[in-house]
Design a protein around this motif. Structure first.
Motif: not given
Length: 373
Positions: A118-131, A139-141, A341-348, A350-353
């Protein structure tokens, strides 16, 4: 006739003014367990997102010359992969611009395929590397991965607790397995011997059999890959069985609910959360105060990440100049460098923080407190 003509012209001008200043309504989706044993975490995440939305709407956000009103469509995925996929399809079909969540890796991985289609950006905290290794670009963890959480506890066990032996238990969920595997990997690399490995389920509450087996091997630490709903009774039963080991875990057991249910037994718990310790920064302390004032309860784990995530989305919309073009929004999120508040958000790639910080906590007076504090 002249008077009527002037009135009509005035009405047309008024209508034009109203249309020019009309607010655009932007709906952000939220997927989490809002019922069941993990509901405290799901509601906590929802509260963080709502707090950000309330502040954005009070402040007034303008995107491409139009004032924006934000709304949250919060859905209960019950921590169930099948329901999570149904929720994802519902949110995509309803036209949400983006989604914060899901919370559980077991839900996020299958749901991510729906959001990607659906081309919808998702911002999860789900932590499994496979995501984030699926090749999707939406995907932007917004939290640490299992590699960071489990790895932090592996190093902590070896270097701080001076553990030589460990037993590992996981609940067979994508999250529990992932964080346990990473702990095991880093613990072994730091000289810890894994002397037992046990498995349970995400609905279990009786661990006496497992703990009896582990007690005979007398490990220095037990690492549990799972959530507080199982971690709290496990800690209590460790006390009942007279185990000397400390109970270690990731963010799943690092919550106020853990302390509330485990009681005095929570004193044996050490756990890792993604992000900096909020108590140590002015912005963090301000967030904790605002949250308590708004909801009259303490935060669990990731309310601040969802708060930051919603504000990150608003920042990306302003910079991308759109509230509707999901491709442009995704492209902007990929190059964000947003200070939350919790830190600076930039992504590699893969979309990992990038450089996701982690903090080790203990449970004192029913609440997670940074280790050494």
């Amino acid at each position: 006739m002249r008077r009527f003509a002037m009135t009509a012209a005035a009405l047309m001008a008024a209508c034009f003014t109203l249309s020019a200043t009309a607010q655009v309504v932007v709906t952000i989706g939220h997927s989490a367990p809002l019922t069941g044993p993990q509901a405290p975490n799901g509601k906590d995440n929802e509260n963080g997102a709502r707090l950000a939305i309330d502040e954005l709407n009070k402040a007034g956000v303008t995107v491409a010359g139009q004032k924006v009103t934000f709304k949250l469509d919060s859905e209960d995925d019950q921590a169930d992969p099948k329901i999570g996929v149904q929720v994802a399809q519902k949110l995509v079909d309803s036209g949400v611009v983006a989604v914060v969540g899901p919370y559980n890796s077991g839900v996020a991985i299958p749901a991510s395929r729906v959001y990607n289609t659906g081309n919808v950006p998702m911002l999860p905290v789900a932590s499994n590397p496979a995501l984030t290794k699926q090749g999707f670009r939406n995907i932007f963890r917004i939290g640490a991965s299992d590699e960071q959480l489990g790895g932090t506890m592996g190093q902590f066990a070896a270097k701080t607790l001076k553990a030589k032996t460990a037993a590992v238990i996981d609940d067979r969920t994508a999250y529990g397995q992932g964080v346990a595997e990473q702990f095991t990997k880093v613990a072994k690399a730091n000289g810890i011997q894994i002397i037992d490995q046990e498995f349970t389920s995400s609905s279990a509450t009786d661990f006496l059999g497992i703990l009896t087996n582990i007690k005979s091997k007398n490990p220095d630490v037990i690492f549990f890959g799972g959530y507080a709903a199982q971690g709290a009774p496990m800690a209590k039963q460790m006390r009942q069985r007279g185990l000397r080991a400390k109970l270690l875990g990731g963010d799943g057991i690092c919550s106020a609910d853990m302390g509330k249910v485990a009681g005095d037994a929570a004193s044996i718990v050490y756990c890792a959360q993604g992000g900096i310790a909020l108590e140590k920064t002015a912005a963090g302390r301000e967030f904790l105060e605002k949250y308590k004032a708004a909801y009259n309860i303490d935060t669990q784990v990731y309310a601040v990440s969802y708060y930051d995530g919603v504000k990150l989305l608003a920042d990306a919309m302003v910079k991308a100049g759109t509230t509707t073009d999901k491709a442009k929004l995704t492209a902007q999120l990929a190059k964000e460098n947003y200070k939350g508040v919790a830190g600076t958000y930039s992504f590699d790639e893969y979309g990992d923080l990038k450089g996701a910080p982690t903090t080790v906590y203990t449970i004192k007076n029913g609440l997670p407190v940074p280790y050494g504090q």
